[in-house]
Design a protein around this motif. Sequence first.
Motif, PDB file in Angstrom:
ATOM      1  N   LYS A   2       0.946  -1.345  -0.009  1.00 52.87           N
ATOM      2  CA  LYS A   2       0.104   0.064   0.045  1.00 52.87           C
ATOM      3  C   LYS A   2       0.707   1.375   0.031  1.00 52.87           C
ATOM      4  O   LYS A   2       2.177   1.416   0.342  1.00 52.87           O
ATOM      5  CB  LYS A   2      -0.863   0.089   1.226  1.00 52.87           C
ATOM      6  CG  LYS A   2      -1.894  -1.163   1.304  1.00 52.87           C
ATOM      7  CD  LYS A   2      -3.131  -0.866   0.309  1.00 52.87           C
ATOM      8  CE  LYS A   2      -3.957  -1.918   0.590  1.00 52.87           C
ATOM      9  NZ  LYS A   2      -5.238  -1.898  -0.096  1.00 52.87           N
ATOM     10  N   CYS A   4       1.181   5.429   0.923  1.00 54.80           N
ATOM     11  CA  CYS A   4       0.563   6.536   1.489  1.00 54.80           C
ATOM     12  C   CYS A   4       1.250   7.962   1.328  1.00 54.80           C
ATOM     13  O   CYS A   4       2.614   8.125   1.155  1.00 54.80           O
ATOM     14  CB  CYS A   4       0.863   6.447   3.075  1.00 54.80           C
ATOM     15  SG  CYS A   4      -0.131   7.605   4.133  1.00 54.80           S
ATOM     16  N   PHE A  26       3.762   0.105   4.587  1.00 56.94           N
ATOM     17  CA  PHE A  26       3.360   1.134   3.503  1.00 56.94           C
ATOM     18  C   PHE A  26       4.766   1.779   2.801  1.00 56.94           C
ATOM     19  O   PHE A  26       5.807   2.064   3.534  1.00 56.94           O
ATOM     20  CB  PHE A  26       2.665   2.429   4.352  1.00 56.94           C
ATOM     21  CG  PHE A  26       1.265   2.191   4.402  1.00 56.94           C
ATOM     22  CD1 PHE A  26       0.447   2.824   3.451  1.00 56.94           C
ATOM     23  CD2 PHE A  26       0.767   1.357   5.601  1.00 56.94           C
ATOM     24  CE1 PHE A  26      -1.149   2.298   3.705  1.00 56.94           C
ATOM     25  CE2 PHE A  26      -0.775   1.492   5.818  1.00 56.94           C
ATOM     26  CZ  PHE A  26      -1.543   1.538   4.907  1.00 56.94           C
ATOM     27  N   ASP A  47      -2.887   5.163  -2.181  1.00 59.67           N
ATOM     28  CA  ASP A  47      -3.986   4.465  -1.707  1.00 59.67           C
ATOM     29  C   ASP A  47      -4.543   5.435  -0.600  1.00 59.67           C
ATOM     30  O   ASP A  47      -5.965   5.221  -0.358  1.00 59.67           O
ATOM     31  CB  ASP A  47      -3.558   3.183  -1.044  1.00 59.67           C
ATOM     32  CG  ASP A  47      -2.966   2.225  -2.100  1.00 59.67           C
ATOM     33  OD1 ASP A  47      -3.816   2.030  -2.951  1.00 59.67           O
ATOM     34  OD2 ASP A  47      -1.941   1.763  -1.976  1.00 59.67           O
ATOM     35  N   VAL A  48      -3.869   6.066   0.178  1.00 62.86           N
ATOM     36  CA  VAL A  48      -4.328   6.821   1.305  1.00 62.86           C
ATOM     37  C   VAL A  48      -3.437   8.042   1.397  1.00 62.86           C
ATOM     38  O   VAL A  48      -2.300   8.024   1.120  1.00 62.86           O
ATOM     39  CB  VAL A  48      -4.226   6.096   2.881  1.00 62.86           C
ATOM     40  CG1 VAL A  48      -2.802   5.510   3.273  1.00 62.86           C
ATOM     41  CG2 VAL A  48      -4.910   6.805   3.733  1.00 62.86           C
ATOM     42  N   PRO A  76      -8.096   8.304  -3.634  1.00 63.38           N
ATOM     43  CA  PRO A  76      -7.556   7.964  -2.341  1.00 63.38           C
ATOM     44  C   PRO A  76      -8.138   8.280  -1.118  1.00 63.38           C
ATOM     45  O   PRO A  76      -9.045   9.093  -1.045  1.00 63.38           O
ATOM     46  CB  PRO A  76      -6.167   8.691  -2.354  1.00 63.38           C
ATOM     47  CG  PRO A  76      -6.423   9.821  -2.974  1.00 63.38           C
ATOM     48  CD  PRO A  76      -7.440   9.519  -4.103  1.00 63.38           C
ATOM     49  N   LYS A  77      -8.299   7.203  -0.049  1.00 61.59           N
ATOM     50  CA  LYS A  77      -8.572   7.400   1.067  1.00 61.59           C
ATOM     51  C   LYS A  77      -8.188   8.709   1.882  1.00 61.59           C
ATOM     52  O   LYS A  77      -6.655   8.715   1.439  1.00 61.59           O
ATOM     53  CB  LYS A  77      -8.531   6.339   2.101  1.00 61.59           C
ATOM     54  CG  LYS A  77      -9.186   4.888   1.526  1.00 61.59           C
ATOM     55  CD  LYS A  77     -10.700   5.266   1.614  1.00 61.59           C
ATOM     56  CE  LYS A  77     -11.384   3.862   0.832  1.00 61.59           C
ATOM     57  NZ  LYS A  77     -13.024   4.051   1.302  1.00 61.59           N
ATOM     58  N   LEU A 115      -6.413   3.695   9.822  1.00 57.33           N
ATOM     59  CA  LEU A 115      -6.329   3.045   8.389  1.00 57.33           C
ATOM     60  C   LEU A 115      -7.011   1.671   8.142  1.00 57.33           C
ATOM     61  O   LEU A 115      -7.651   1.465   7.215  1.00 57.33           O
ATOM     62  CB  LEU A 115      -4.793   2.778   8.393  1.00 57.33           C
ATOM     63  CG  LEU A 115      -3.880   4.047   8.321  1.00 57.33           C
ATOM     64  CD1 LEU A 115      -2.508   3.693   8.158  1.00 57.33           C
ATOM     65  CD2 LEU A 115      -4.052   4.629   7.276  1.00 57.33           C
ATOM     66  N   GLN A 116      -7.341   1.121   9.539  1.00 57.06           N
ATOM     67  CA  GLN A 116      -8.158  -0.166   9.194  1.00 57.06           C
ATOM     68  C   GLN A 116      -9.537   0.317   9.018  1.00 57.06           C
ATOM     69  O   GLN A 116     -10.297  -0.585   8.182  1.00 57.06           O
ATOM     70  CB  GLN A 116      -7.921  -0.902  10.605  1.00 57.06           C
ATOM     71  CG  GLN A 116      -6.598  -1.789  10.419  1.00 57.06           C
ATOM     72  CD  GLN A 116      -6.565  -2.438  11.823  1.00 57.06           C
ATOM     73  OE1 GLN A 116      -6.918  -2.016  12.846  1.00 57.06           O
ATOM     74  NE2 GLN A 116      -6.057  -3.636  11.895  1.00 57.06           N
ATOM     75  N   VAL A 120      -7.494   0.346   4.443  1.00 56.75           N
ATOM     76  CA  VAL A 120      -6.089   0.237   3.697  1.00 56.75           C
ATOM     77  C   VAL A 120      -5.220  -0.453   4.535  1.00 56.75           C
ATOM     78  O   VAL A 120      -4.059  -0.576   4.336  1.00 56.75           O
ATOM     79  CB  VAL A 120      -5.698   1.745   3.301  1.00 56.75           C
ATOM     80  CG1 VAL A 120      -6.669   2.199   2.229  1.00 56.75           C
ATOM     81  CG2 VAL A 120      -5.365   2.757   4.587  1.00 56.75           C
TER      82      VAL A 120
END
Length: 121
Positions: A2, A4, A26, A47-48, A76-77, A115-116, A120
Amino acid sequence: MKTCLIVDDSKVIRKVARHILETLDFTVAEAADGREALEQCRLSTPDVVLLDWNMPVMSGMEFLRALGTETLSHRPKVVFCTTENGMAHIRAAIEAGADEYVMKPFDRETLHSKLQIVGVA
């Protein structure tokens, strides 16, 4: 793995967040303000995004609104990471498109749980 993007004008916060995120497996990129972050998202969408509220050049809220108008491969989150803890700030962030909110200072467990929550981690 992932990805970030940490967006914060504080080099110390970016360093601490990078360390935590790397222990969570990450791949991490950094930006010092919202404009720089937007440019990075256009090149490679993470992704985030871990997003600070108060920054020079382009604030977290300005970035979030601009992100919503971009045509990216995926959205992205966004986890707002800030000292602003009023309900009005939290509500404004969520309404603008943030997925979650974490208070500074934060630790590994707190960040991991956020994040959970956004799916992600």
